[in-house]
Design an enzyme around this catalytic site. Structure first.
Site, PDB file in Angstrom:
ATOM      1  N   LYS A   1      -0.555  -0.092 -11.189  1.00  0.00           N
ATOM      2  CA  LYS A   1      -0.104  -1.390 -11.669  1.00  0.00           C
ATOM      3  C   LYS A   1      -0.086  -2.761 -10.475  1.00  0.00           C
ATOM      4  O   LYS A   1      -0.114  -3.573 -10.836  1.00  0.00           O
ATOM      5  CB  LYS A   1       0.724  -1.645 -12.688  1.00  0.00           C
ATOM      6  CG  LYS A   1      -0.286  -0.947 -14.057  1.00  0.00           C
ATOM      7  CD  LYS A   1       0.828  -1.420 -15.156  1.00  0.00           C
ATOM      8  CE  LYS A   1       0.371  -0.550 -16.429  1.00  0.00           C
ATOM      9  NZ  LYS A   1      -0.480   0.448 -16.593  1.00  0.00           N
ATOM     10  N   LEU A   2       0.371  -2.353  -9.290  1.00  0.00           N
ATOM     11  CA  LEU A   2       0.689  -3.295  -8.255  1.00  0.00           C
ATOM     12  C   LEU A   2      -0.203  -3.844  -7.734  1.00  0.00           C
ATOM     13  O   LEU A   2      -0.804  -4.345  -6.658  1.00  0.00           O
ATOM     14  CB  LEU A   2       0.876  -2.582  -6.662  1.00  0.00           C
ATOM     15  CG  LEU A   2       2.347  -1.870  -7.318  1.00  0.00           C
ATOM     16  CD1 LEU A   2       2.799  -1.137  -6.065  1.00  0.00           C
ATOM     17  CD2 LEU A   2       3.129  -2.854  -7.755  1.00  0.00           C
TER      18      LEU A   2
END
Length: 678
Positions: A183-184
């Site tokens: 999710k980065l």
């Protein structure tokens, strides 16, 4: 003390092996085993597909399948029912701890066969179920609250080695932490992955203090990122575990309502107990009345087990080869699970705009897709005759649209089926338009390549896969702001295309106000029936004008320039990209037919209110009397608009009657009842 073990236990191999075989209470592991088995038994008729097995594997059904290994084929329908029955009984056996090892094998073998048989059903939680079942098959999870323990006293309520808990905890930690690392991605951090999720009713409390945009960015995307990155660490430490249990439980309860993910949320809730002290179920049962404790698992202290090591810290011996093997397996398994989500540089043929097949990378919900258009063209290899197929024909899934390997399998399957319909040596071409994370709609594969003969290998990049136009990503913010300016009857479609290719489009006569505007690059619009070509540069456009005025969207973009010749309604046109760089353009569609219909329905609603409150002086004509609940006069046909008005009123009344929590629960239970009964 902070980590639960001495760091010196990691400095020598024999110390590490003794650490992993430290005796632990089997209670928490036994509870997880029972809950996991129950959830898998419920999963078999639902997500595994037992409830509609005859629709998927009917004998003689002409259908294209997408196995991971080409030699995998479904069994005849009767044998598939037997296979599912074995898997279901295996899940029940895991739940009860009955014939435990045999039950694990009975569940796992059909489960992995079915998973490998159909790549279109792959997802992260289905993969996780297979991993957890595999781990449980190697553990002593049947030593507490199991049927086997009733017949084998030496196994009942016996210690389990620490590696049983360590392996499951590591697996859950990896699911959370790598999901957080994924999710980065810039799309998730920028709030483009799940842009519409903030509109769900579950986020209504947050929208009381935040705008929808801030709710999406801070709560949906920011909260999801922080929780995934921190959940594993917070669950591990005693001081932070209570807080972690609250947030993780809330998170998974929300997911169970937001997404159709089967038993995943409940499975992850069940893993929470693995991070707590292993004796927590025993302490909980000890609070029950004495007359009830006789029917429940034991609350006595566990008995010693030969699988554990009870020697002192200074003991050098007493370790068996089996214990060394278990320690080595634990390390190798964890390393493999850490490596696999980043192994896509090996299996490059499965990489598309995202890496690998969706299912084992833990990139949950990071990418959202919207398909605007899919066209399948076939050409007869002998006659040259060209025809078109309905997208998804001979398939039972839509997942093939996003993966080059499945498109290759689909094209080969079609080339084998079409000769039965008098198409000789068919050539198959796909034109797949898709938007990922709110980008422009663009092609996934080259529509000029015959995929039947096109090369594909799992180890090399796919040459006919078109790249994602990431250089156009900065447009997304402007496109979102533009869409916010549109009313409910106006749709915007944003297109990006490559040099040398063209889009063929049809403007329906219902879309009485349709505009084409070039945002970047140069295009040529070919009017097929008129045999005319019109060149358009950045900022120029064409428009269908059957009524209405240009919307404020063009003014927002600063693109209110002179409109060029008309796009003919009811005819095809082609948009050719002639610039050296990719072009991007947009369509604005105003459904004037639907807009006029809504106006008429609004007028009918206002007219009925005036009649009811006595402010309408003129008598209603016979064809409008039904809006007051009266039957139409004999010989007077029911007006189509009045008929639609009455049907919409009936649906609204039915929705109001069935909107209560009790009615919703009743419908849910009814659906599940018929599914399991089937």
């Amino acid at each position: 003390r902070l980590l639960g073990f001495d760091l010196r236990d990691l400095t020598r191999w024999h110390r590490f092996v003794r650490l992993l075989h430290r005796p632990q209470d089997p209670a928490a592991l036994g509870v997880f085993r029972a809950v996991f088995g129950l959830l898998m038994a419920l999963d078999v008729p639902q997500e595994r597909g037992l409830g509609h097995l005859d629709q998927r594997y009917l004998d003689g059904l002409e259908v294209c399948r997408f196995p991971l290994l080409p030699f995998l084929q479904p069994l005849p329908l009767d044998w598939m029912y037997l296979l599912y029955t074995i898997m279901f009984l295996g899940a029940l056996g895991i739940m009860l701890g009955c014939c435990y090892r045999l039950s694990c094998v009975a569940f796992l073998c059909p489960y992995w066969y079915l998973l490998l048989l159909d790549k279109t059903s792959w997802n992260n939680h289905s993969y996780l179920y297979g991993l957890l079942g595999f781990q449980l098959a190697l553990m002593g999870a049947d030593r507490y609250g199991s049927v086997d323990g009733l017949f084998r006293p030496q196994k009942q309520n016996a210690h389990v080695p620490l590696w049983n808990y360590a392996l499951l905890r590591a697996q859950v930690f990896i699911v959370y932490f790598i999901a957080g690392l994924k999710k980065l991605d810039a799309d998730w951090v920028g709030g483009f992955s799940m842009g519409s999720l903030a509109r769900h009713w579950l986020f209504a409390p947050f929208r009381l203090v935040l705008s929808e945009e801030l709710t999406s960015r801070l709560v949906v995307h920011g909260g999801g990122l922080v929780l995934d990155l921190s959940a594993g660490f917070l669950l591990f430490f005693d001081a932070t575990r209570p807080l972690a249990l609250v947030f993780v439980t809330y998170f998974h309860c929300m997911n169970s309502q937001l997404f159709s993910i089967g038993m995943f949320s409940y499975t992850m809730l069940a893993t929470n107990g693995l991070f707590c002290h292993p004796k927590w179920p025993r302490e909980l049962l000890a609070r029950c009345p004495r007359w009830l404790q006789g029917w429940l698992p034991s609350t006595k202290l566990p008995q010693p087990s030969p699988d554990c090591h009870y020697g002192g810290r200074g003991a050098q011996g007493g370790l068996r080869p089996r214990q060394h093997l278990a320690a080595a397996f634990t390390i190798l398994y964890v390393l493999e699970q850490l490596f696999l989500p980043y192994s896509h540089f090996i299996t490059q043929g499965y990489n598309n705009w995202t890496n690998g097949l969706y299912g084992y990378s833990w990139d949950m919900m990071v990418h959202s897709r919207f398909h605007q258009h899919v066209k399948i063209t076939y050409r007869d290899g002998l006659t040259g005759e060209v025809g078109y197929l309905k997208p998804g024909v001979f398939t039972q899934s839509r997942r093939w649209r996003d993966h080059a390997d499945m498109l290759k399998q689909y094209s080969i399957c079609l080339s084998q089926l079409l000769p039965r319909y008098n198409v000789t040596q068919p050539q198959i071409y796909f034109d797949v338009w898709v938007s990922i994370n709110e980008r422009f709609q663009q092609r996934l594969v080259d529509p000029r390549v015959d995929l039947v003969c096109a090369p594909w290998s799992p180890w090399t990049p796919t040459p006919w896969l078109l790249p994602l136009l990431v250089d156009l990503s900065p447009w997304r913010q402007r496109l979102q702001e533009l869409e916010a300016q549109l009313d409910g009857h106006t749709d915007a479609v944003f297109i990006a295309d490559f040099p040398g290719l063209h889009l063929e489009n049809f403007v329906s006569e219902d879309l009485g106000n349709t505009s084409l505007r070039v945002l970047q690059g140069n295009v040529v619009v070919e009017l097929v029936e008129q045999q005319q070509n019109h060149s358009l540069q950045e900022g120029e456009g064409m428009q269908v004008r059957l009524g209405g005025t240009p919307g404020g969207a063009w003014g927002y973009l600063g693109l209110l320039t002179l409109l060029f010749p008309q796009l003919p309604a009811g005819h095809y046109h082609k948009v050719h990209t002639v610039s050296l760089e990719p072009s991007c353009y947009m369509y604005l569609y105003v459904n004037t037919t639907a807009l006029e219909l809504e106006r008429n329905l609004t007028l009918l609603r206002e007219l009925r209110e005036r009649v009811r409150n006595g402010t309408e002086q003129s008598p209603l004509p016979p064809e409008l009397r039904p809006i007051l609940g009266e039957l139409p006069p004999a010989g007077v046909p029911l007006d189509p608009v009045v008929s639609l008005f009455l049907r919409r009123e009936q649906r609204e009344q039915q929705r109001e009657r069935e909107s209560s929590l009790a009615q919703r629960l009743r419908r849910f239970l009814r659906r599940k009842f018929f599914l399991f009964r089937r």
